[in-house]
Structure formats: C-alpha cells, structure tokens
Scaffold this motif. Structure first.
Motif, mmCIF file in Angstrom:
data_model
loop_
_atom_site.group_PDB
_atom_site.id
_atom_site.type_symbol
_atom_site.label_atom_id
_atom_site.label_comp_id
_atom_site.label_asym_id
_atom_site.label_seq_id
_atom_site.Cartn_x
_atom_site.Cartn_y
_atom_site.Cartn_z
ATOM 1 N N GLN A 87 0.855 -1.190 0.000
ATOM 2 C CA GLN A 87 0.000 0.000 0.000
ATOM 3 C C GLN A 87 0.887 1.235 0.000
ATOM 4 O O GLN A 87 1.923 1.267 0.672
ATOM 5 N N ILE A 88 0.464 2.242 -0.749
ATOM 6 C CA ILE A 88 1.198 3.508 -0.801
ATOM 7 C C ILE A 88 0.267 4.607 -0.306
ATOM 8 O O ILE A 88 -0.809 4.812 -0.865
ATOM 9 N N ALA A 89 0.684 5.282 0.744
ATOM 10 C CA ALA A 89 -0.132 6.363 1.323
ATOM 11 C C ALA A 89 0.661 7.665 1.328
ATOM 12 O O ALA A 89 1.841 7.675 1.686
ATOM 13 N N VAL A 90 0.009 8.746 0.919
ATOM 14 C CA VAL A 90 0.633 10.067 0.931
ATOM 15 C C VAL A 90 0.056 10.859 2.099
ATOM 16 O O VAL A 90 -1.146 11.109 2.163
ATOM 17 N N VAL A 91 0.924 11.219 3.040
ATOM 18 C CA VAL A 91 0.522 11.999 4.215
ATOM 19 C C VAL A 91 1.208 13.361 4.116
ATOM 20 O O VAL A 91 2.412 13.469 4.346
ATOM 21 N N GLU A 92 0.447 14.393 3.739
ATOM 22 C CA GLU A 92 1.043 15.708 3.515
ATOM 23 C C GLU A 92 0.818 16.653 4.684
ATOM 24 O O GLU A 92 -0.262 16.682 5.271
ATOM 25 N N PHE A 93 1.848 17.412 4.998
ATOM 26 C CA PHE A 93 1.765 18.431 6.046
ATOM 27 C C PHE A 93 1.262 19.723 5.407
ATOM 28 O O PHE A 93 1.890 20.259 4.506
ATOM 29 N N LYS A 94 0.127 20.191 5.864
ATOM 30 C CA LYS A 94 -0.482 21.397 5.292
ATOM 31 C C LYS A 94 0.023 22.638 6.022
ATOM 32 O O LYS A 94 -0.665 23.239 6.835
ATOM 33 N N GLY A 95 1.240 23.005 5.736
ATOM 34 C CA GLY A 95 1.815 24.175 6.385
ATOM 35 C C GLY A 95 3.269 24.340 5.988
ATOM 36 O O GLY A 95 3.814 23.541 5.237
ATOM 37 N N ASP A 96 3.900 25.395 6.522
ATOM 38 C CA ASP A 96 5.307 25.634 6.225
ATOM 39 C C ASP A 96 6.152 25.448 7.489
ATOM 40 O O ASP A 96 5.654 24.947 8.516
ATOM 41 N N THR A 97 7.410 25.873 7.440
ATOM 42 C CA THR A 97 8.316 25.711 8.576
ATOM 43 C C THR A 97 7.813 26.446 9.815
ATOM 44 O O THR A 97 7.875 25.912 10.922
ATOM 45 N N GLU B 10 3.793 15.210 9.981
ATOM 46 C CA GLU B 10 4.220 14.206 9.002
ATOM 47 C C GLU B 10 4.074 14.780 7.606
ATOM 48 O O GLU B 10 3.060 15.400 7.283
ATOM 49 N N ASP B 11 5.082 14.598 6.793
ATOM 50 C CA ASP B 11 5.037 15.020 5.394
ATOM 51 C C ASP B 11 5.812 13.973 4.612
ATOM 52 O O ASP B 11 7.011 14.107 4.379
ATOM 53 N N GLU B 12 5.104 12.898 4.256
ATOM 54 C CA GLU B 12 5.823 11.731 3.749
ATOM 55 C C GLU B 12 4.967 10.836 2.864
ATOM 56 O O GLU B 12 3.730 10.885 2.896
ATOM 57 N N ILE B 13 5.667 10.023 2.096
ATOM 58 C CA ILE B 13 5.030 8.945 1.335
ATOM 59 C C ILE B 13 5.348 7.665 2.086
ATOM 60 O O ILE B 13 6.516 7.325 2.279
ATOM 61 N N ASP B 14 4.321 6.980 2.551
ATOM 62 C CA ASP B 14 4.504 5.731 3.297
ATOM 63 C C ASP B 14 4.267 4.542 2.370
ATOM 64 O O ASP B 14 3.187 4.393 1.796
ATOM 65 N N SER C 75 1.021 -14.112 11.296
ATOM 66 C CA SER C 75 2.482 -14.174 11.367
ATOM 67 C C SER C 75 3.170 -13.476 10.204
ATOM 68 O O SER C 75 4.380 -13.585 10.049
ATOM 69 N N ILE C 76 2.395 -12.766 9.378
ATOM 70 C CA ILE C 76 3.013 -12.064 8.250
ATOM 71 C C ILE C 76 3.824 -10.874 8.759
ATOM 72 O O ILE C 76 3.551 -10.328 9.824
ATOM 73 N N ALA C 77 4.831 -10.491 7.993
ATOM 74 C CA ALA C 77 5.700 -9.365 8.371
ATOM 75 C C ALA C 77 5.260 -8.100 7.645
ATOM 76 O O ALA C 77 4.935 -8.140 6.456
ATOM 77 N N ILE C 78 5.234 -7.000 8.387
ATOM 78 C CA ILE C 78 4.847 -5.711 7.802
ATOM 79 C C ILE C 78 6.013 -4.737 7.911
ATOM 80 O O ILE C 78 6.563 -4.537 8.989
ATOM 81 N N GLN C 79 6.374 -4.155 6.782
ATOM 82 C CA GLN C 79 7.488 -3.209 6.731
ATOM 83 C C GLN C 79 6.957 -1.865 6.241
ATOM 84 O O GLN C 79 6.240 -1.786 5.242
ATOM 85 N N LYS C 80 7.326 -0.808 6.965
ATOM 86 C CA LYS C 80 6.891 0.542 6.588
ATOM 87 C C LYS C 80 8.108 1.380 6.192
ATOM 88 O O LYS C 80 8.984 1.640 7.007
ATOM 89 N N ILE C 81 8.148 1.771 4.940
ATOM 90 C CA ILE C 81 9.233 2.619 4.452
ATOM 91 C C ILE C 81 8.697 4.032 4.300
ATOM 92 O O ILE C 81 7.677 4.249 3.641
ATOM 93 N N VAL C 82 9.368 4.985 4.903
ATOM 94 C CA VAL C 82 8.941 6.384 4.859
ATOM 95 C C VAL C 82 9.865 7.181 3.945
ATOM 96 O O VAL C 82 11.079 7.170 4.116
ATOM 97 N N ILE C 83 9.283 7.853 2.978
ATOM 98 C CA ILE C 83 10.031 8.709 2.062
ATOM 99 C C ILE C 83 9.611 10.153 2.337
ATOM 100 O O ILE C 83 8.469 10.520 2.062
ATOM 101 N N PRO C 84 10.489 10.980 2.898
ATOM 102 C CA PRO C 84 10.120 12.360 3.236
ATOM 103 C C PRO C 84 9.776 13.187 1.991
ATOM 104 O O PRO C 84 10.591 13.305 1.074
ATOM 105 N N ILE C 85 8.570 13.730 1.963
ATOM 106 C CA ILE C 85 8.114 14.523 0.822
ATOM 107 C C ILE C 85 8.968 15.766 0.577
ATOM 108 O O ILE C 85 9.297 16.067 -0.568
ATOM 109 N N PRO C 86 9.378 16.519 1.623
ATOM 110 C CA PRO C 86 10.201 17.706 1.361
ATOM 111 C C PRO C 86 11.489 17.387 0.603
ATOM 112 O O PRO C 86 11.937 18.182 -0.220
ATOM 113 N N MET C 87 12.060 16.199 0.867
ATOM 114 C CA MET C 87 13.293 15.818 0.174
ATOM 115 C C MET C 87 13.012 15.425 -1.282
ATOM 116 O O MET C 87 13.818 15.686 -2.174
ATOM 117 N N VAL C 88 11.860 14.817 -1.504
ATOM 118 C CA VAL C 88 11.456 14.476 -2.878
ATOM 119 C C VAL C 88 11.271 15.768 -3.680
ATOM 120 O O VAL C 88 11.731 15.884 -4.823
#
Length: 330
Positions: free
Chosen positions: A139-149, A179-183, A223-236
């Motif tokens: 699954q790919i989820a986009v969690v965007e931060f609605k704001g600035d620094t 959070e501002d990331e692609i999970d 017993s399945i394994a779940i892995q969460k990879i976070v890709i920071p949106i600001p860096m993208v």
C-alpha cells in the motif's frame, strides 16, 4: 453631460489603436499644467512594477507546481515498481482452500492441498535461494503536512508546552500532525514459517486433529511481516526542484533561482519535521551552498560543482531518513 460622456466613450472605443495612441500623445503635449505628463509617468512606472511582480509570481507558481508534480511522479514511479504478489497469493490461497475443506470435514482433500502448497513453496525456495520473504501486498499512502516551517515550529512549541503541563495525549495528537511523507507499506509472507506451519498441520491431520490443524493454518495470517518505508516529501520536492534549476540555468536564470529558493524552503521544513534529524551539519552546508549557487547563477558563474555537491548531500540525507525508518516493522 451624461450623453456627451457616453458619446466620447463610444468614439474612443471605435478609434483604431494608432489613432488612440496619437490622440493620447497630442493630449500630453498640450497639457500646460504638467499634470498629464506626471500621470503618464506614474502609469508607466506602475506598469513596469506590475509586469515585474507578475513575472516573479509566475516563476514562484512554476516552482510550487514542480513541487506538487514531484510527489505525484514519485508515487507513480513507486506503483510502476510494485512487485509481483503471485507467489505469496498462490500459497495463501492454498491455505484458505485447506481451511475450508477442514471445516467441511474433508481431511483427505485438505491434506492433499497442503502437500501441494508445501511442494509449491519448496520449489520457489529452491529456485530463489536466500529469499526468506515474498511480497504479499503493498500500500502507498501520501501523508502531507499542510503548512510551512513556521507552522511546524509553532506546533512543536505548543506540544512542548503541553508536555510541561503533563498533557501528554494532547501533545501526542499535535505531534502526530507533523508528518510530510510517502509511506510504502509492504506485507511479506515468511516462507520458512509458512513451510513449517503447513508441515505441522499435515501431521495434525494425520493424527486426526482436524481442529488443531485449522488453528495452525489460520495463525499464518497473523504471522506475516509488515514493513513501513517512509520517504520524506520535502526531500522528494527539493530533489525535483534542484534538478529543474540545473536544467533551467542556461535558458532562464530567474526561474532557476526560484526553483532553488523553493528547494531551500522544503529542506528547512524537512529539518524542522525531524527527517534525518542528526545530520544538522549537512543541512547547514546545503543551505549555504544553495545560497552560493543562487549568487553564481545570477552572476553567470560556474555552477556544475555546486550542483554536484548539493545533490550528493541531499542523497545522503534521503538515505539516512529512509534507512532510519525502514528498520521499523509492525
């Protein structure tokens, strides 16, 4: 009087552009008070300012649009790279089939299906040595931060105040918004575990323990394994903006600078949100080099080495941020 004004307006609208220009020019010449000349000069200055502001606005808009597109393109790229789930789905389907047969009391048929499942997994493991896990879902989820620094800094200060007051849960709710990331959530089937459970279930069926075999098989899903990879949106976004700036240097220096200014904002946000938090020195170096790069572009100086250095540092930050969170499993 109203009729006269209306007639004048209609006449002016019907005049050709050249006639209008000539009429206005003559009018300025005949002005004895100097008011007409003054008004014309102010209008000219205002027009120049308008076009300058409008051009800057267009450049900023293009930079922001590049940021938005970068997220969409990254998600599309991840979807194209999605692995095949065929092996894991086939293995799980056989288990589900065996469970249904056991519920119906068809133990012989269930045992046959499980033996097929065991054979299928053994063949896969033999052909793909070292593969301990196979992908079952993604699954790919986009969690965007609605704001600035500034918004992020304000939330952090408020959360700190709440923690000092002992309002831990309220602080937690506030921090969860940072959070501002692609999970990318990967679900894996552990093959060694699957093989063992299936083998044990077959033995239980042979002993006549139908219900025990069912319990074992049903536990596979837990017993399945779940892995969460976070890709920071600001860096993208920053990466896309810097790449765009590099491509625009020769054609449009102002646009290239606008891209770099937007990249700086994104990197400041990444730092504030805590992505690769322990690489503060790298963040500072990048900020300094981005400013140097802006000056080099505006001064028509060499930029290749600065672009290379900045992209190397950004790659390091992305690696650090991703590696740090990839190790987390649920």
């Amino acid at each position: 009087m109203r009729k006269l004004i209306a007639a004048m307006l209609i006449a002016s609208m019907m005049l050709p552009a050249g006639a209008m220009a000539g009429s206005m020019k003559d009018g300025r010449r005949s002005s004895s008070s100097g008011m007409g000349s003054s008004m014309t000069e102010n209008h000219g200055t205002s027009s120049a300012s308008f076009w300058k502001i409008n051009t800057e606005s267009r450049e900023k808009m293009r930079a922001k649009q590049t940021s938005r597109n970068a997220v969409k393109e990254k998600v599309e790229s991840l979807r194209r790279m999605r692995p095949s789930f065929k092996t894991a789905l086939t293995a799980m389907r056989k288990v589900d089939e065996a469970i249904m047969l056991l519920k119906e009391g068809k133990t012989r048929e269930a045992k046959k299906v499980l033996m097929e499942a065991e054979k299928y997994v053994n063949k896969y493991m033999k052909e793909n040595r070292g593969m301990g896990f196979v992908p079952l879902n993604q699954q790919i989820a986009v969690v965007e931060f609605k704001g600035d620094t500034k918004t992020a800094e304000k939330i952090i200060k408020q959360a700190e105040k709440l923690l000092q007051e002992g309002r831990v849960q309220d602080a937690r709710a506030m921090l969860n918004t940072l959070e501002d990331e692609i999970d990318v959530i990967n679900v894996y089937l552990p093959l060694a575990m699957y093989k063992k459970v299936v083998n044990d279930a077959i033995k239980e069926i042979e002993k006549g323990n139908r219900k025990e075999a069912m319990k074992m098989l049903m536990a596979i899903r837990d017993s399945i394994a779940i892995q969460k990879i976070v890709i920071p949106i600001p860096m993208v976004k920053a990466q896309a903006l810097i790449e765009k700036a590099k491509a625009a240097v020769r054609k449009d220096r102002k646009l290239a600078v606008a891209y770099l200014k937007e990249a700086q904002k994104e990197l400041k946000l990444a730092k504030t949100l805590g992505y690769a938090y322990d690489f503060e020195k790298t963040y500072k170096e990048m900020d300094r080099e981005l400013k140097q790069l802006e000056a080099a572009i505006e001064g028509k100086k060499e930029t290749e080495s600065l672009f290379k250095s900045i992209m190397e540092k950004l790659h390091l930050l992305k690696q650090k941020a991703t590696k740090e969170i990839t190790s987390r499993t649920e």
